[in-house]
Design an enzyme around this catalytic site. Structure first.
Site, PDB file in Angstrom:
ATOM      1  N   CYS A  66       0.890  -1.155   0.000  1.00 35.14           N
ATOM      2  CA  CYS A  66       0.000   0.000   0.000  1.00 35.14           C
ATOM      3  C   CYS A  66       0.934   1.213   0.000  1.00 35.14           C
ATOM      4  O   CYS A  66       2.148   1.044  -0.147  1.00 35.14           O
ATOM      5  CB  CYS A  66      -0.994  -0.015   1.163  1.00 35.14           C
ATOM      6  SG  CYS A  66      -0.297   0.157   2.805  1.00 35.14           S
ATOM      7  N   HIS A  99      15.205 -13.946  10.802  1.00 37.20           N
ATOM      8  CA  HIS A  99      14.887 -13.875  12.233  1.00 37.20           C
ATOM      9  C   HIS A  99      13.413 -14.066  12.556  1.00 37.20           C
ATOM     10  O   HIS A  99      13.082 -14.522  13.645  1.00 37.20           O
ATOM     11  CB  HIS A  99      15.338 -12.519  12.807  1.00 37.20           C
ATOM     12  CG  HIS A  99      16.827 -12.382  12.875  1.00 37.20           C
ATOM     13  ND1 HIS A  99      17.444 -11.320  13.480  1.00 37.20           N
ATOM     14  CD2 HIS A  99      17.831 -13.193  12.416  1.00 37.20           C
ATOM     15  CE1 HIS A  99      18.763 -11.464  13.398  1.00 37.20           C
ATOM     16  NE2 HIS A  99      19.018 -12.583  12.745  1.00 37.20           N
TER      17      HIS A  99
HETATM   18  C1  RB5 Z   1      -3.999   5.345   0.592  1.00 40.06           C
HETATM   19  O1  RB5 Z   1      -4.035   6.697   0.328  1.00 40.06           O
HETATM   20  C2  RB5 Z   1      -3.082   5.046   1.764  1.00 40.06           C
HETATM   21  O2  RB5 Z   1      -3.678   5.459   2.939  1.00 40.06           O
HETATM   22  C3  RB5 Z   1      -2.744   3.593   1.811  1.00 40.06           C
HETATM   23  O3  RB5 Z   1      -2.133   3.217   0.610  1.00 40.06           O
HETATM   24  C4  RB5 Z   1      -1.798   3.146   2.906  1.00 40.06           C
HETATM   25  O4  RB5 Z   1      -0.679   3.968   2.984  1.00 40.06           O
HETATM   26  C5  RB5 Z   1      -2.411   2.899   4.217  1.00 40.06           C
HETATM   27  O5  RB5 Z   1      -1.774   2.452   5.175  1.00 40.06           O
END
Ligand code: RB5
Length: 144
Positions: A66, A99
């Protein structure tokens, strides 16, 4: 070669596509849990299905992404048999295997470039757990 599941939100979409293409060219089979565009989505919607599949043993190791890597990692680590490690350099990707016996690597796509992401994935997929004293510690992670 084993199948590698991969999942991201929109923040990790571009890096996911890059990793997928590279891993396929290296001979891996990929199970892609999405997302499939830059459209804004909620990361748990893609991460839960992948983490569930790792938790049940369907796949041995997976890749999640993400923007920061944090939301994806937090979601995956809700599963008792999942050990997802957040990595932003090669040493981290080595250590989560040696680990922590991590079975998922979480990549902060907005903070690492494509090449580093691929190098970290390569290390993650090819580094063995050291066991020994680390096994004792890893066995204490899951809440009894
Ligand atoms: C999306 O904008 C962002 O919040 C997501 O990709 C991530 O970083 C969340 O933890």
């Amino acid at each position: 070669m084993s199948t590698i599941p991969i999942a991201s939100d929109h923040g990790g979409f571009e890096t996911k596509e890059y990793l997928k293409k590279k891993l396929i060219s290296m001979g891996y089979d990929i199970k892609d849990y999405g997302t499939f565009s830059f459209e804004s989505v909620d990361y748990p919607d893609m991460i839960h299905p992948l983490a569930y599949a790792i938790n049940t043993g369907k796949y041995k190791r997976g890749i999640i992404l993400c923007g920061s890597g944090n939301g994806a990692q937090m979601t995956a680590n809700k599963y008792p048999n999942v050990r997802a490690g957040l990595c932003w350099n090669i040493e981290q990707s080595t250590l989560i295997r040696q680990h922590n016996n991590a079975n998922i690597i979480s990549i902060p796509a907005r903070f690492v470039d494509f090449k580093l992401a691929l190098n970290m994935v390569n290390v993650f997929l090819n580094t063995e757990f050291e066991g020994g004293r680390h096994l004792v510690r890893v066995e204490k992670i899951a809440k009894k």
